[in-house]
Design an enzyme around this catalytic site. Structure first.
Site, PDB file in Angstrom:
ATOM      1  N   GLU B  26      -3.798 -13.069  17.589  1.00  0.00           N
ATOM      2  CA  GLU B  26      -4.354 -11.557  17.201  1.00  0.00           C
ATOM      3  C   GLU B  26      -3.802 -11.137  15.800  1.00  0.00           C
ATOM      4  O   GLU B  26      -3.029 -11.912  15.056  1.00  0.00           O
ATOM      5  CB  GLU B  26      -3.603 -10.748  18.215  1.00  0.00           C
ATOM      6  CG  GLU B  26      -3.658  -9.451  18.269  1.00  0.00           C
ATOM      7  CD  GLU B  26      -3.283  -8.638  19.663  1.00  0.00           C
ATOM      8  OE1 GLU B  26      -2.466  -9.360  20.270  1.00  0.00           O
ATOM      9  OE2 GLU B  26      -3.850  -7.568  19.663  1.00  0.00           O
ATOM     10  N   ASN B 173     -10.562  -5.714  26.512  1.00  0.00           N
ATOM     11  CA  ASN B 173      -9.407  -6.267  26.710  1.00  0.00           C
ATOM     12  C   ASN B 173      -8.362  -5.413  27.307  1.00  0.00           C
ATOM     13  O   ASN B 173      -8.322  -4.267  26.943  1.00  0.00           O
ATOM     14  CB  ASN B 173      -8.702  -6.949  25.562  1.00  0.00           C
ATOM     15  CG  ASN B 173      -7.223  -7.252  25.516  1.00  0.00           C
ATOM     16  OD1 ASN B 173      -6.831  -8.374  26.354  1.00  0.00           O
ATOM     17  ND2 ASN B 173      -6.386  -6.508  25.222  1.00  0.00           N
ATOM     18  N   GLU B 174      -7.643  -5.882  28.442  1.00  0.00           N
ATOM     19  CA  GLU B 174      -6.842  -4.718  29.128  1.00  0.00           C
ATOM     20  C   GLU B 174      -7.285  -3.613  29.211  1.00  0.00           C
ATOM     21  O   GLU B 174      -6.938  -2.327  28.767  1.00  0.00           O
ATOM     22  CB  GLU B 174      -5.543  -5.058  28.313  1.00  0.00           C
ATOM     23  CG  GLU B 174      -4.726  -6.235  28.562  1.00  0.00           C
ATOM     24  CD  GLU B 174      -3.269  -6.171  28.012  1.00  0.00           C
ATOM     25  OE1 GLU B 174      -2.960  -5.264  27.563  1.00  0.00           O
ATOM     26  OE2 GLU B 174      -2.805  -7.337  28.036  1.00  0.00           O
ATOM     27  N   TYR B 240       3.236 -11.705  31.484  1.00  0.00           N
ATOM     28  CA  TYR B 240       4.185 -12.313  30.812  1.00  0.00           C
ATOM     29  C   TYR B 240       5.635 -12.755  31.462  1.00  0.00           C
ATOM     30  O   TYR B 240       5.768 -11.953  32.417  1.00  0.00           O
ATOM     31  CB  TYR B 240       4.437 -11.149  29.534  1.00  0.00           C
ATOM     32  CG  TYR B 240       3.616 -11.155  28.442  1.00  0.00           C
ATOM     33  CD1 TYR B 240       3.634 -12.071  27.502  1.00  0.00           C
ATOM     34  CD2 TYR B 240       2.332 -10.379  28.715  1.00  0.00           C
ATOM     35  CE1 TYR B 240       2.431 -12.086  26.323  1.00  0.00           C
ATOM     36  CE2 TYR B 240       1.416 -10.468  27.482  1.00  0.00           C
ATOM     37  CZ  TYR B 240       1.379 -11.429  26.416  1.00  0.00           C
ATOM     38  OH  TYR B 240       0.354 -11.219  25.501  1.00  0.00           O
ATOM     39  N   GLU B 296      -3.595 -14.625  28.476  1.00  0.00           N
ATOM     40  CA  GLU B 296      -2.520 -14.116  27.754  1.00  0.00           C
ATOM     41  C   GLU B 296      -1.111 -14.546  28.527  1.00  0.00           C
ATOM     42  O   GLU B 296      -1.136 -14.026  29.795  1.00  0.00           O
ATOM     43  CB  GLU B 296      -2.146 -12.453  27.387  1.00  0.00           C
ATOM     44  CG  GLU B 296      -3.066 -12.404  26.259  1.00  0.00           C
ATOM     45  CD  GLU B 296      -2.794 -10.748  25.873  1.00  0.00           C
ATOM     46  OE1 GLU B 296      -1.920 -10.281  25.772  1.00  0.00           O
ATOM     47  OE2 GLU B 296      -4.032  -9.951  25.645  1.00  0.00           O
TER      48      GLU B 296
END
Lengths: 95, 494
Positions: B26, B173-174, B240, B296
């Site tokens: 990114e 994204n998201e 995460y 991710e």
């Protein structure tokens, strides 16, 4: 029960942390407040000479941090064992 | 007590997609600038601006795919800012933290050039949050159209006559968060609209990926699959590993036994995430046509002291290696649904396989895990089970061992993690339903002196792959001792 709460995305977290608006002055005041540890901390003369070198370096961004390491130069300069990460040319080597 | 692993040679279920071992770059911190890209004029050795040592490091672990430009950066990225002569590209300065410059010197051409250099598949994430259908449509046309059109002419004008092959394309994204704060019903409708204009111009199919859930948001998966599942090839998932909590993160090297087990327990939650999202997807897609794309994942620590907090630069210890090993074993074992994953992020950001500083490079324990696991890429998944005790602290108990196994021709690859903070584990690995007998065996291991062992620019080889003794004890059984806090690769020739 374990809390597996979600983290925000990396970009958002980075942006959020950037709202602190740290200034060069507040950063240097913080570093100046760190306790001097013999054998670990650079003394005042070395610290000053290192920052003088950084102030003329092309890799200094915004007067605060080094493009080659992402570290704040005033913080890195305070660490006795730290080196300058400039490629093929450690500018602190002979200080 | 000897732990036991059984690999069933008769159950060859599916192929492990190489893309499970994908990476993510990114425009954040020094992932792109100073990581993959230093520019042609840099004193750092480079190939047309791409940092040579970083490229070589990723080639060595057989990087299969690379996601770009974000992340949430994707939903504010306007691709036309990053094409054309460098001097005319849009420059943006972040005045909040030290005047960092995004000069767009790394754009579409540079990304595809990087993928060609790495020999990996490109995964481009498009902008839904702040972009238009036209902008997305024209980007795909710019990248892939071989005929005569305004976008293909613009591409040729910028030095590239031939189109590129675009393997993966993410539509937003998201979108539940920074990508637009949408409700799943709204995103599902938008997805159907935007993906319509992700045209397939040539014979090469573009694999379309819809924005999936944040961690355990089961409802998002259900609604998006129900309303848009038939229009997608993949659904993303982000998760995460945080320890102990988002508000109280420590630096990567600052942990004790409690922090070790909390992190590994949190990483093991990926098993439940994958299984439950798979179950929901199967309501609408029982034949598993739609892939789950974990694009991710990884450990998220506090930044290293003295570094720009907006750069998300963190160290990487054997704890990160165990998180990687446990997670990759989970992905392998769910390879029928998980067909791509991208650890966050490739260089200098979050759980990175590679760190750089000036012209120096560090290969982290996480890099070594990807190296140990690379022979799973494209292998046939074998069912494997570990019968083992649990370790850990109250409320955070996890199995001592995680395992996955695959086969290519006559070689079985087994990867095993030992999550125990301090104790080694004697293990017997048996190949059930083997037709002949084991011919020979070799093993190597990543451990380190302590659970917090890590590589630094001053000492880059403190954690390294080392050979491990493994012996054939019966015609179908191998015995070995796993060091504490370790990740082990076993090759068994049959």
């Amino acid at each position: 029960m374990t809390d597996f709460s979600c983290a925000p995305c990396p970009s958002c977290a980075a942006r959020e942390m950037q709202t602190g608006r740290l200034t060069k002055e507040s950063l240097e005041a913080h570093v100046a407040s760190l306790v001097y540890v013999p054998g670990f901390s650079a003394d005042a003369d070395l610290y000053k000479m290192r920052l003088e070198v950084c102030s003329h370096c092309v890799a200094l961004q915004g007067g605060m941090f080094c493009a080659y390491s992402a570290t704040y130069v005033s913080y890195r300069a305070k660490m006795l064992g730290a080196s300058c990460p400039f490629p093929q040319n450690d500018k602190w080597k002979d200080l | 007590m000897k732990e036991s692993i059984v690999v069933d040679m008769s159950e060859c279920s599916c192929t492990i997609s190489p893309d499970i071992y994908g990476h993510f770059a990114e425009h954040l911190g020094r992932c792109i600038y100073g990581g993959f890209w230093v520019g042609k004029a840099s004193p750092i050795p480079n190939t047309d601006g791409y940092r040579t040592d970083v490229v070589e490091a990723f080639k060595e672990i057989h990087i299969p795919s690379l996601r770009w430009p974000g992340g949430c950066f994707a939903d504010e990225y306007h691709w036309q800012d990053g094409i054309g002569p460098y001097e005319t590209r849009k420059r943006m300065i972040n005045t909040h933290w030290g005047g960092i410059v995004e000069d767009n010197s790394f754009g579409t051409h540079e990304f595809f050039g990087l993928c060609e250099l790495l020999g990996c598949k490109p995964y481009v994430n498009g902008n839904v949050g702040s972009g238009t259908v036209q902008e997305m449509s024209e980007w795909v046309e710019y990248i892939t159209f071989s005929g005569d059109s305004p976008m293909s002419r613009l591409r040729a004008q910028n030095g590239r006559a031939e189109p590129w092959k675009l393997d993966y394309f993410g539509v937003g994204n998201e979108s539940w968060g920074c990508g637009g704060n949408m409700l799943p019903e709204h995103y599902a409708s938008l997805y159907r609209q935007y993906q319509t204009y992700v045209r397939q111009y040539g014979s090469d199919k573009i694999f379309k990926i819809a924005c999936g859930p944040n961690s355990s948001d089961w409802n998002w998966t259900d609604v998006v699959m129900k309303n848009a599942g038939q229009y997608m090839d993949g659904l993303s998932l982000h998760h995460y590993t945080i320890e102990p909590s988002w508000e109280n993160k420590h630096t990567a090297t600052d942990f004790g036994e409690d922090g070790w087990y909390r992190a590994l327990s949190h990483a093991s939650f990926m098993e439940e995430l994958v299984r439950r999202h798979d179950e929901i997807m199967s309501k609408y897609d029982p034949h598993k046509r739609v892939a789950l794309i974990v694009d991710e994942w990884g450990m998220w620590h506090a930044v290293e002291p003295g570094t720009n907090p907006g750069f998300l630069y963190q160290q990487n210890t054997m704890r990160d290696a165990l998180v990687a090993g446990i997670t990759l074993n989970i992905f392998n074992n769910h390879a029928d649904r998980v067909r791509m994953a991208n650890i966050a992020q490739a260089v200098n950001v979050l759980q990175s396989p590679v760190l750089t500083e000036g012209n120096r490079i560090v290969l982290t324990p996480t890099w070594y895990v990807f190296k140990l696991f690379k022979d799973h890429q494209g292998g046939t998944l074998l069912k494997s089970r570990a019968a083992c005790a649990f370790c850990g602290i109250e409320g955070q108990k996890i199995p001592h061992i995680s395992v996955s196994a695959s086969k290519k021709e006559a070689v079985v690859t087994v990867t095993i993690t030992n999550a125990d903070y301090a104790s080694s584990q004697d293990v017997a690995v048996s190949l059930a339903h083997i037709s002949g007998s084991i011919q020979n065996v070799s093993a190597s291991c990543l451990s380190g002196d302590t659970p917090a062992a890590h590589n630094t620019f001053a000492s880059p080889d403190l954690v390294n792959e080392t050979p491990l003794v493994a012996k054939v004890s019966m015609k179908d059984t191998v015995e070995l001792t796993l060091p504490p806090h370790s990740v082990t690769l076993l090759h068994i020739a049959v």
